[in-house]
Design an enzyme around this catalytic site. Structure first.
Site, PDB file in Angstrom:
ATOM      1  N   LYS A  13       0.842  -1.213   0.000  1.00 26.28           N
ATOM      2  CA  LYS A  13       0.000   0.000   0.000  1.00 26.28           C
ATOM      3  C   LYS A  13       0.874   1.259   0.000  1.00 26.28           C
ATOM      4  O   LYS A  13       0.616   2.204  -0.743  1.00 26.28           O
ATOM      5  CB  LYS A  13      -0.932   0.022   1.230  1.00 26.28           C
ATOM      6  N   ARG A  87      -9.360   0.671   9.050  1.00 19.49           N
ATOM      7  CA  ARG A  87      -8.820  -0.656   9.307  1.00 19.49           C
ATOM      8  C   ARG A  87      -9.812  -1.541  10.016  1.00 19.49           C
ATOM      9  O   ARG A  87      -9.476  -2.654  10.407  1.00 19.49           O
ATOM     10  CB  ARG A  87      -7.596  -0.509  10.209  1.00 19.49           C
ATOM     11  N   ARG A 126      12.012  -5.516   4.874  1.00 22.87           N
ATOM     12  CA  ARG A 126      11.868  -4.061   4.674  1.00 22.87           C
ATOM     13  C   ARG A 126      12.895  -3.258   5.486  1.00 22.87           C
ATOM     14  O   ARG A 126      13.159  -3.536   6.655  1.00 22.87           O
ATOM     15  CB  ARG A 126      10.460  -3.624   5.094  1.00 22.87           C
ATOM     16  N   ARG A 159      11.734  -1.679  10.996  1.00 22.83           N
ATOM     17  CA  ARG A 159      10.649  -1.256  11.881  1.00 22.83           C
ATOM     18  C   ARG A 159      10.484  -2.260  13.024  1.00 22.83           C
ATOM     19  O   ARG A 159      10.597  -3.461  12.818  1.00 22.83           O
ATOM     20  CB  ARG A 159       9.337  -1.186  11.074  1.00 22.83           C
ATOM     21  N   ARG A 170       0.139  -8.928  13.663  1.00 24.87           N
ATOM     22  CA  ARG A 170      -0.466  -7.979  12.702  1.00 24.87           C
ATOM     23  C   ARG A 170      -1.337  -8.730  11.700  1.00 24.87           C
ATOM     24  O   ARG A 170      -2.410  -8.252  11.324  1.00 24.87           O
ATOM     25  CB  ARG A 170       0.634  -7.194  11.971  1.00 24.87           C
TER      26      ARG A 170
HETATM   27  P1  AP5 Z   1       4.937  -1.564   1.815  1.00 29.93           P
HETATM   28  O1  AP5 Z   1       4.592  -0.821   0.587  1.00 29.93           O
HETATM   29  O2  AP5 Z   1       5.610  -0.838   2.922  1.00 29.93           O
HETATM   30  O3  AP5 Z   1       3.647  -2.343   2.327  1.00 29.93           O
HETATM   31  P2  AP5 Z   1       2.390  -1.811   3.158  1.00 29.93           P
HETATM   32  O4  AP5 Z   1       1.195  -2.521   2.628  1.00 29.93           O
HETATM   33  O5  AP5 Z   1       2.362  -0.317   3.174  1.00 29.93           O
HETATM   34  O6  AP5 Z   1       2.789  -2.437   4.546  1.00 29.93           O
HETATM   35  P3  AP5 Z   1       2.791  -1.824   6.013  1.00 29.93           P
HETATM   36  O7  AP5 Z   1       3.505  -2.835   6.871  1.00 29.93           O
HETATM   37  O8  AP5 Z   1       3.322  -0.438   6.067  1.00 29.93           O
HETATM   38  O9  AP5 Z   1       1.293  -1.840   6.283  1.00 29.93           O
HETATM   39  P4  AP5 Z   1       0.608  -1.934   7.600  1.00 29.93           P
HETATM   40  O10 AP5 Z   1      -0.768  -1.699   7.126  1.00 29.93           O
HETATM   41  O11 AP5 Z   1       0.805  -3.134   8.439  1.00 29.93           O
HETATM   42  O12 AP5 Z   1       1.370  -0.847   8.467  1.00 29.93           O
HETATM   43  P5  AP5 Z   1       1.061   0.658   8.770  1.00 29.93           P
HETATM   44  O13 AP5 Z   1       2.324   1.384   8.682  1.00 29.93           O
HETATM   45  O14 AP5 Z   1      -0.120   1.157   7.993  1.00 29.93           O
HETATM   46  O15 AP5 Z   1       5.826  -2.820   1.373  1.00 29.93           O
HETATM   47  C1  AP5 Z   1       6.434  -3.682   2.336  1.00 29.93           C
HETATM   48  C2  AP5 Z   1       7.822  -4.102   1.843  1.00 29.93           C
HETATM   49  O16 AP5 Z   1       7.665  -4.872   0.646  1.00 29.93           O
HETATM   50  C3  AP5 Z   1       8.737  -2.925   1.462  1.00 29.93           C
HETATM   51  O17 AP5 Z   1      10.067  -3.258   1.813  1.00 29.93           O
HETATM   52  C4  AP5 Z   1       8.628  -2.819  -0.059  1.00 29.93           C
HETATM   53  O18 AP5 Z   1       9.834  -2.340  -0.651  1.00 29.93           O
HETATM   54  C5  AP5 Z   1       8.366  -4.281  -0.446  1.00 29.93           C
HETATM   55  N1  AP5 Z   1       7.476  -4.403  -1.602  1.00 29.93           N
HETATM   56  C6  AP5 Z   1       6.310  -3.737  -1.841  1.00 29.93           C
HETATM   57  N2  AP5 Z   1       5.763  -4.150  -3.003  1.00 29.93           N
HETATM   58  C7  AP5 Z   1       6.579  -5.122  -3.492  1.00 29.93           C
HETATM   59  C8  AP5 Z   1       6.550  -5.942  -4.669  1.00 29.93           C
HETATM   60  N3  AP5 Z   1       5.575  -5.864  -5.557  1.00 29.93           N
HETATM   61  N4  AP5 Z   1       7.548  -6.820  -4.837  1.00 29.93           N
HETATM   62  C9  AP5 Z   1       8.568  -6.927  -3.947  1.00 29.93           C
HETATM   63  N5  AP5 Z   1       8.656  -6.166  -2.826  1.00 29.93           N
HETATM   64  C10 AP5 Z   1       7.675  -5.277  -2.602  1.00 29.93           C
HETATM   65  O19 AP5 Z   1       0.572   0.574  10.287  1.00 29.93           O
HETATM   66  C11 AP5 Z   1       1.460   0.228  11.330  1.00 29.93           C
HETATM   67  C12 AP5 Z   1       0.717   0.179  12.650  1.00 29.93           C
HETATM   68  O20 AP5 Z   1       0.098   1.455  12.925  1.00 29.93           O
HETATM   69  C13 AP5 Z   1      -0.451  -0.814  12.733  1.00 29.93           C
HETATM   70  O21 AP5 Z   1      -0.008  -2.119  13.042  1.00 29.93           O
HETATM   71  C14 AP5 Z   1      -1.296  -0.192  13.846  1.00 29.93           C
HETATM   72  O22 AP5 Z   1      -0.741  -0.447  15.105  1.00 29.93           O
HETATM   73  C15 AP5 Z   1      -1.166   1.291  13.568  1.00 29.93           C
HETATM   74  N6  AP5 Z   1      -2.226   1.786  12.670  1.00 29.93           N
HETATM   75  C16 AP5 Z   1      -2.069   2.247  11.396  1.00 29.93           C
HETATM   76  N7  AP5 Z   1      -3.260   2.631  10.870  1.00 29.93           N
HETATM   77  C17 AP5 Z   1      -4.189   2.389  11.851  1.00 29.93           C
HETATM   78  C18 AP5 Z   1      -5.612   2.524  11.925  1.00 29.93           C
HETATM   79  N8  AP5 Z   1      -6.328   2.985  10.884  1.00 29.93           N
HETATM   80  N9  AP5 Z   1      -6.225   2.163  13.048  1.00 29.93           N
HETATM   81  C19 AP5 Z   1      -5.540   1.714  14.103  1.00 29.93           C
HETATM   82  N10 AP5 Z   1      -4.193   1.520  14.113  1.00 29.93           N
HETATM   83  C20 AP5 Z   1      -3.523   1.855  12.993  1.00 29.93           C
END
Ligand code: AP5
Length: 213
Positions: A13, A87, A126, A159, A170
């Site tokens: 994402k 979420r 990552r 991270r 997660r």
């Molecule tokens: P990346 O693009 O970073 O993936 P992502 O889907 O953004 O993954 P996240 O881990 O950031 O999502 P998340 O939803 O768990 O975490 P968030 O930060 O929102 O890609 C991941 C890796 O893969 C990278 O190294 C990239 O280079 C690689 N990659 C990508 N595409 C690829 C491909 N096609 N091929 C190969 N490699 C690839 O949230 C973190 C925490 O915040 C949550 O756990 C929660 O505690 C809190 N939080 C966030 N939002 C909320 C909410 N709305 N409500 C409550 N708590 C929340």
């Protein structure tokens, strides 16, 4: 055009959100980034959020709903891309009422999915730059010099919630709370689902097709 991207942790994402925002001139509103910045700044919200984030749990709805409303309302003239919010169904309902109040709507709602084995590889590899926040991957998009950001020379780190034991939590939270959003959004206008496995460029092409379609 306002876009919502949702899907499991590590599906891409953030990676694709940055590219789409650049291509379509959108504000990229990534809830995880907003929360991590509050943690770094040591704000009261950041202190509260940290415990939940480190454990792979969701931060309470009242905290994130207030934060996203500030972001969306902040620059109403410019379209946005939402990544990481909502979420759970309660957050989706809050978003609907917020958008009604602000006389805005979601034009594209895209669900991204990939096999769990692929998500694990992406998350455990990552790396992020401490200085500029740019993302790398140990195997899929490694930096030229190990541990150093290609763009600003900053230090790369993993991270806290990308450790395998936290990733398992997660993914569990995703299945229980976030995946039900699929049923919530599937019948809404503008909904599309894409296969987010494969190379980053291939995924981006699929996304552009559904966004422009
Ligand atoms: P990346 O693009 O970073 O993936 P992502 O889907 O953004 O993954 P996240 O881990 O950031 O999502 P998340 O939803 O768990 O975490 P968030 O930060 O929102 O890609 C991941 C890796 O893969 C990278 O190294 C990239 O280079 C690689 N990659 C990508 N595409 C690829 C491909 N096609 N091929 C190969 N490699 C690839 O949230 C973190 C925490 O915040 C949550 O756990 C929660 O505690 C809190 N939080 C966030 N939002 C909320 C909410 N709305 N409500 C409550 N708590 C929340």
């Amino acid at each position: 055009m306002n876009i919502l991207l949702f899907g499991p942790p590590g599906v891409g994402k953030g990676t694709q959100g940055v590219r789409l925002a650049k291509t379509y001139g959108l504000r990229h509103l990534a809830m995880g980034d907003v929360l991590r910045s509050a943690v770094r700044d040591g704000t009261p919200i950041g202190k509260k959020a940290k415990t939940f984030m480190d454990a792979g749990e969701l931060v309470p709805d009242e905290v994130v709903v207030g934060l996203i409303e500030e972001c969306i309302a902040g620059d109403r003239g410019k379209d946005f891309l939402l990544d990481g919010f909502p979420r759970n169904v309660a957050q989706a309902e809050s978003l609907d009422s917020m958008l009604d109040r602000l006389q805005l709507k979601l034009d594209r709602i895209v669900f991204m999915d990939a096999p769990e084995e692929e998500l694990l590889k992406r998350l455990t590899g990552r790396l992020i730059c401490r200085a500029c926040g740019f993302g790398f991957h140990r195997h899929y998009s490694p930096p030229q010099k190990s541990g150093i950001c290609d763009h600003c020379g900053g230090e790369l780190y993993q991270r806290e919630d990308d450790r395998e034991e936290v990733i398992a939590d997660r993914l569990r939270v995703y299945q229980q709370q976030t995946r039900p959003l699929l049923a919530y959004y599937a019948r809404q206008p503008g909904f599309a689902e894409i296969d987010a496995s494969g190379a980053m460029d291939e995924v981006f092409e699929r996304l552009k097709q559904v966004v422009s379609g």
